[in-house]
Design a protein around this motif. Structure first.
Motif, PDB file in Angstrom:
ATOM      1  N   UNK A   1       0.818  -1.219   0.000  1.00  0.00           N
ATOM      2  CA  UNK A   1       0.000   0.000   0.000  1.00  0.00           C
ATOM      3  C   UNK A   1       0.853   1.271   0.000  1.00  0.00           C
ATOM      4  N   UNK A   2       0.357   2.264  -0.717  1.00  0.00           N
ATOM      5  CA  UNK A   2       0.995   3.578  -0.789  1.00  0.00           C
ATOM      6  C   UNK A   2      -0.017   4.651  -0.395  1.00  0.00           C
ATOM      7  N   UNK A   3       0.450   5.778   0.134  1.00  0.00           N
ATOM      8  CA  UNK A   3      -0.483   6.859   0.516  1.00  0.00           C
ATOM      9  C   UNK A   3      -1.405   7.276  -0.632  1.00  0.00           C
ATOM     10  N   UNK A   4      -0.952   7.147  -1.875  1.00  0.00           N
ATOM     11  CA  UNK A   4      -1.784   7.516  -3.030  1.00  0.00           C
ATOM     12  C   UNK A   4      -2.988   6.595  -3.197  1.00  0.00           C
ATOM     13  N   UNK A   5      -2.988   5.484  -2.469  1.00  0.00           N
ATOM     14  CA  UNK A   5      -4.113   4.561  -2.540  1.00  0.00           C
ATOM     15  C   UNK A   5      -5.158   4.826  -1.452  1.00  0.00           C
ATOM     16  N   UNK A   6      -4.940   5.867  -0.679  1.00  0.00           N
ATOM     17  CA  UNK A   6      -5.972   6.322   0.250  1.00  0.00           C
ATOM     18  C   UNK A   6      -7.173   6.758  -0.564  1.00  0.00           C
ATOM     19  N   UNK A   7      -8.321   6.136  -0.292  1.00  0.00           N
ATOM     20  CA  UNK A   7      -9.484   6.390  -1.134  1.00  0.00           C
ATOM     21  C   UNK A   7     -10.684   5.656  -0.542  1.00  0.00           C
TER      22      UNK A   7
ATOM     23  N   UNK B   1     -25.791  -7.098 -14.534  1.00  0.00           N
ATOM     24  CA  UNK B   1     -26.207  -8.181 -15.422  1.00  0.00           C
ATOM     25  C   UNK B   1     -26.434  -7.567 -16.790  1.00  0.00           C
ATOM     26  N   UNK B   2     -25.644  -7.957 -17.736  1.00  0.00           N
ATOM     27  CA  UNK B   2     -25.779  -7.429 -19.092  1.00  0.00           C
ATOM     28  C   UNK B   2     -25.608  -5.926 -19.105  1.00  0.00           C
ATOM     29  N   UNK B   3     -26.568  -5.225 -19.708  1.00  0.00           N
ATOM     30  CA  UNK B   3     -26.516  -3.771 -19.762  1.00  0.00           C
ATOM     31  C   UNK B   3     -27.568  -3.148 -18.853  1.00  0.00           C
ATOM     32  N   UNK B   4     -27.935  -3.883 -17.822  1.00  0.00           N
ATOM     33  CA  UNK B   4     -28.857  -3.325 -16.846  1.00  0.00           C
ATOM     34  C   UNK B   4     -28.092  -2.414 -15.885  1.00  0.00           C
ATOM     35  N   UNK B   5     -28.799  -1.895 -14.933  1.00  0.00           N
ATOM     36  CA  UNK B   5     -28.212  -0.970 -13.962  1.00  0.00           C
ATOM     37  C   UNK B   5     -27.069  -1.616 -13.186  1.00  0.00           C
ATOM     38  N   UNK B   6     -26.052  -0.800 -12.847  1.00  0.00           N
ATOM     39  CA  UNK B   6     -25.005  -1.265 -11.943  1.00  0.00           C
ATOM     40  C   UNK B   6     -25.463  -1.033 -10.512  1.00  0.00           C
ATOM     41  N   UNK B   7     -25.210  -2.021  -9.671  1.00  0.00           N
ATOM     42  CA  UNK B   7     -25.556  -1.910  -8.258  1.00  0.00           C
ATOM     43  C   UNK B   7     -24.269  -1.867  -7.439  1.00  0.00           C
ATOM     44  N   UNK B   8     -24.236  -0.947  -6.496  1.00  0.00           N
ATOM     45  CA  UNK B   8     -23.007  -0.691  -5.744  1.00  0.00           C
ATOM     46  C   UNK B   8     -23.090  -1.191  -4.313  1.00  0.00           C
ATOM     47  N   UNK B   9     -21.920  -1.592  -3.799  1.00  0.00           N
ATOM     48  CA  UNK B   9     -21.796  -1.905  -2.394  1.00  0.00           C
ATOM     49  C   UNK B   9     -21.650  -0.629  -1.581  1.00  0.00           C
ATOM     50  N   UNK B  10     -21.579  -0.751  -0.245  1.00  0.00           N
ATOM     51  CA  UNK B  10     -21.520   0.425   0.627  1.00  0.00           C
ATOM     52  C   UNK B  10     -20.157   1.083   0.687  1.00  0.00           C
ATOM     53  N   UNK B  11     -19.130   0.439   0.155  1.00  0.00           N
ATOM     54  CA  UNK B  11     -17.801   1.042   0.100  1.00  0.00           C
ATOM     55  C   UNK B  11     -16.892   0.635   1.247  1.00  0.00           C
ATOM     56  N   UNK B  12     -15.593   0.747   0.979  1.00  0.00           N
ATOM     57  CA  UNK B  12     -14.544   0.554   1.992  1.00  0.00           C
ATOM     58  C   UNK B  12     -13.684   1.803   2.016  1.00  0.00           C
ATOM     59  N   UNK B  13     -13.570   2.399   3.198  1.00  0.00           N
ATOM     60  CA  UNK B  13     -12.723   3.589   3.347  1.00  0.00           C
ATOM     61  C   UNK B  13     -11.332   3.141   3.781  1.00  0.00           C
ATOM     62  N   UNK B  14     -10.356   3.467   2.976  1.00  0.00           N
ATOM     63  CA  UNK B  14      -8.980   3.047   3.242  1.00  0.00           C
ATOM     64  C   UNK B  14      -8.088   4.258   3.429  1.00  0.00           C
ATOM     65  N   UNK B  15      -7.345   4.230   4.526  1.00  0.00           N
ATOM     66  CA  UNK B  15      -6.364   5.276   4.803  1.00  0.00           C
ATOM     67  C   UNK B  15      -4.990   4.626   4.872  1.00  0.00           C
ATOM     68  N   UNK B  16      -4.073   5.103   4.048  1.00  0.00           N
ATOM     69  CA  UNK B  16      -2.704   4.581   4.053  1.00  0.00           C
ATOM     70  C   UNK B  16      -1.774   5.669   4.588  1.00  0.00           C
ATOM     71  N   UNK B  17      -1.140   5.365   5.703  1.00  0.00           N
ATOM     72  CA  UNK B  17      -0.266   6.347   6.361  1.00  0.00           C
ATOM     73  C   UNK B  17       1.178   6.220   5.896  1.00  0.00           C
TER      74      UNK B  17
END
Lengths: 111, 113
Positions: free
Chosen positions: A81-87, A95-111
């Motif tokens: 991991x690098x600090x630039x990967x903090x995000x 499925x096919x060309x239907x809507x994309x469904x998203x997860x709740x996300x992961x917050x990552x901090x690289x010191x």
């Protein structure tokens, strides 16, 4: 149905450490995606998997690897991991060309 | 490559007021998606537009795609605090990776009670 789940929700790493972000879906979708979201940059595609057993690079793949373990699971690994990967990292499915469904996300901090 | 530009970048409105968010594409849109994101959460799908001139509404939110399919607008009528968040437009990236979307940078909406 849980939809799209991501673990962990938060993570703090030191530079050089490694970690794996997990994503799982119960929507029976073929395609899965990893995005990162940064202030002023919007969402950018890191890697995607069109189907089980296949993965391809997106817009910003450097420093990352992925594994499509099966149809349900798509993991994102940071080997050194690098600090630039903090995000904020989002997994999405589609499925096919239907809507994309998203997860709740992961917050990552690289010191 | 295709780019999506959203305007305004941020917006503060008084509760009850109407507002419009715009999304302009550098190329013809073949699928335009609107998502809402609350702080610390994922993206929630709002609406998808595909045909030129198409308009869809859900509760107090209306999305339109212009006839030329290069611009979309999201209109909120009688805004409420629950409408606050970041609104993102996304589009099919036919010039890029298979099946992925490209996104605008988002519009941050604050609604004052």
């Amino acid at each position: 149905n849980a939809g799209v789940t991501q673990t962990p929700k938060f993570q703090v790493l030191k530079t050089g450490q490694s970690m794996t972000l997990q994503c799982a879906q119960d929507m029976n979708h073929n395609s899965m995606y990893w995005y990162r979201q940064d202030p002023g940059m919007g969402l950018r595609l890191i890697y995607y998997s069109a189907s089980e057993g296949t993965t391809d690079k997106g817009e910003v793949p450097n420093g990352y690897n992925v594994s499509r373990l099966n149809k349900r699971e798509f993991s994102l690994r940071l080997e050194s991991a690098a600090p630039s990967q903090t995000s904020v990292y989002f997994c999405a499915t589609r499925r096919g060309l239907e809507t994309q469904y998203f997860g709740p996300g992961t917050r990552l901090l690289v010191l | 490559s295709q780019e999506l530009e959203q305007s305004p970048q941020s917006l503060i409105v008084q509760e009850g007021k109407n507002l419009t968010i715009n999304c302009t594409s550098s190329k013809t849109l073949y699928g335009l998606y609107w998502y809402k994101q609350k702080y610390g959460e994922g993206l929630i799908f709002l609406m998808m537009l595909q045909k030129g001139g198409e308009e869809k509404s859900h509760e107090k939110i209306t999305a339109k795609l212009d006839e030329k399919k290069q611009q979309s607008s999201l209109h909120i009528t009688a805004s409420q605090p629950s409408h606050a968040g970041i609104y993102l437009c996304g589009a099919e990236n036919y010039g890029g990776s298979q099946g992925n979307l490209i996104f605008g940078k988002g519009t941050k909406l604050s609604v004052k009670p």
